[in-house]
Design an enzyme around this catalytic site. Sequence first.
Site, PDB file in Angstrom:
ATOM      1  N   ASP A   1       0.809  -1.222   0.000  1.00 33.87           N
ATOM      2  CA  ASP A   1       0.000   0.000   0.000  1.00 33.87           C
ATOM      3  C   ASP A   1       0.841   1.270   0.000  1.00 33.87           C
ATOM      4  OD1 ASP A   1       0.873  -0.345   2.609  1.00 33.87           O
ATOM      5  OD2 ASP A   1      -1.117  -0.319   3.512  1.00 33.87           O
TER       6      ASP A   1
ATOM      7  N   ASP B   1       4.836   1.609  13.036  1.00 32.87           N
ATOM      8  CA  ASP B   1       4.171   0.313  13.170  1.00 32.87           C
ATOM      9  C   ASP B   1       5.025  -0.807  13.765  1.00 32.87           C
ATOM     10  OD1 ASP B   1       1.890   1.421  12.143  1.00 32.87           O
ATOM     11  OD2 ASP B   1       2.108   0.551  10.154  1.00 32.87           O
TER      12      ASP B   1
END
Length: 847
Positions: free
Chosen positions: A53, A462
Amino acid sequence: MKCLSVLQLLLAAAAPIEAAFSWQNVNIGGGGGFIPGISFHPTAKGVAYARTDIGGLYRLNLDDSWTAITDVLATDEKWGSWGIDAMALDPQDPNKVFAAIGMYTNSWDPNNGAIIRSSDRGNTWSTTTLPFKVGGNMPGRGMGERLAVDPHNSSIIYFGARSGRGLFRSVDGGATFSRVASFTASGTFINDPSDTSGYSSDIHGLAFVTFDSTSTALNGATSRIFVGTADNITASLYVSNDAGSTWSPIANQPSKYFPHKCKLSPSESALYLTYSDGTGPYDGTDGAVYRYHIPTSTFTDITPFPADKYYGFGGLGLDTLRPGTLVVATLNSWWPDAQLFRSTDSGATWSKIWEWGNYPDQTLYYSQNTDNAPWVNAGYISQDSKKLGWMIEALEIDPTDSDHWLYATGLTLFGGRDLTKWDLPTGRNVTISVMANGIEEMAVLGLASAPGGSELLAAVGDDSGFTFRKEGDLGTSPKTPWMTPIFTSSTDVDFAGNKPDSVVRIGSSDGQVALSTDGGVSWNAHYGAGTSKSGGAVAYSADADTIIWSSSNAGVFRSQHQGTFTALASLPSGAVIASDKRNNTIFYAGSGASFYSSTDTGSTFTTVAGALGEATSVRDIVAHPKVAGEVWVSTNIGLFRSRDFGVTFSRVGSSSLSNTQHIALGVGTGSSWNVYALGQGAAGAKLYASGDDGLTWVDIQGGQGFGALSACRLAGSANVQGLVYVGTNGRGVMYAKGTVGSGPGTTLVTSSTARPTSTSSSVPTTSAAATTTTTTSKTASTTSSTTTSKPAVTTSTSTSQAPATTTATTPLAGRWAQCGGIGFQGPTACAAPWTCTYQNDWYSQCL
């Protein structure tokens, strides 16, 4: 010695110089982000691709590693090219691959999307720009594939667009696209109509395009085509039986959920579809799996264990060598783990990859291997009940090998080569391994290299962060991420210059600060952080006793001797900060057009009036790792340098480098230090390096794409000659090593201001800097964007203040610059210690 003509010298002065730097990834390994799609070629063994993405497209290698193939497209201007919203392979030609690129459909991405095509497996690309945007990092990005090549005619390609744009078709192999007017459904679902950013309030649009390769050809095109839409109210599955001339919704179709994946089983003349009550990739509390028998137009609910479900379904893999064999995945089963289901009888019965034993014990029918990225187990699998993952939208079985399968999560890419062990009646034990070797998809938020300490410290989104103690570690995936405490995202990291093994990092959630005394190998929480501050930037004093924290949400704070963080009223919220790496009492800061300094260990900061000339935006501040008082500042008009603790500044490289973003210093040749800068230069918006304190600059980026320069992070090695790191927003950390030479000179422009009175005796009070002309620049605005594999919030800071006034005097030419000759009208005196030396009647040079 060969003599150069005047024309040759002038051309040399004007031409951008490119150094021989070859870029590669630091091996963090494990992927690290969301992989929404995987595609195998239907007939060519070993041909497969994975789309991410925010990190571009990857091609599978024969050794199960991956190679990034879209880096060249991700320039500073076209940074959204790393968002891959769909991909397609040509069933008739294994060398052809197509992708829909673009990061966001809202204002965050300024560019329209494009369809890219390659006829050499991604080694080179051609691009067709679309008249609308594409959303590789938008909600629903795991649906698909939205792009498909006609199996009977390679010239025909369909693309299902977002934002209510509809269905598009190319009849010339992807060179041009036009809207299919006969297809009127637009997939009208919107996550959150009240979202003013446009991220969650955009129409999701079309979900997939699937050709029925078993249908007859009509005028050279596949006659039957299925299109899915993001619609759970009216209809979500449409069919054309006349090669796209007319379309109709399929009767008696499921209407409660959104379709995610749609795969054709040719030998069964059937479609398999997974459904969820959310469009993904984070949601889904209900869903179903259906089989559609095409000849009889019949849907059959084949949902695995329907009484147990509390999740929707995403990933779907068909074994085309064994018709009726398939695997489906829960899209999100947040506790206790994801579940994978396998059927060998077209969905009539199912088996699970794990089952409850004597609750809460689980009986696992798999073993797990993370040798390719040990940190995946150390930081995540061993610390959480979720071992199989989450956000499972991509799941594929190799159409040439029933044992080879891959599935992707929000963390990594798993897979194996013994899938058929699942079918064993007893003793079944499938091996699930991390198979993301070569995929580097992390958003890097902070970088540092400590002289005599850790070679590389990388704060990432993340996945917390990682330490590489020496250069030789760069090719080996770390054993652990930053843990104890582990942060979801670490937003910055810094070291103490006089104690380089003392390191501080901050996290994206409230109160996250951690300290290390062994170079980032082990950590302890800082208990004075409180619970109201998060994110931003951090600076550590030279002796490791004081921390300045410029948070992203609550202003700037100071902690000394691990005490409570207290607010600093003398600095504006969001200020750029840095510590002097040799003098413990000195900190630096910048905001808008202002530069600040502190001489009392960060207790108070004072504005240095006019320090940066007409600059209106401070982007980065870097102190020399070895030299006290030397500090560099990056601004909207370029670079400034001080060698007296910010008392005076010199404008650096004004005629060759401007609009700079992040900067860094690194060990150069001999005892010199290289300067690295992301900015606008002779070769465009690139990474440049200087081996002569900014007098001359060379392009060391070459054809490597780094995405948006404003979102990159930069560090020069403080230990290894010519080694430099770029932290990208989606492609991990890249590094290269080379020798930075010097070229034709540029004018050095300086400005000098009086320093406010200081009570610190450790700061020099005299300056040798001369006051000369400053160049002018229009007021600029800056945009800072941080994108991870979760929905991002883009922060824009625009400054527009009156430029500072400086005194104009005679400019000086820098080293190698022209300083005389017939008709020459530039500076005729050289900056010290260079001398204007006669070459011929037409040319004199500072040597």
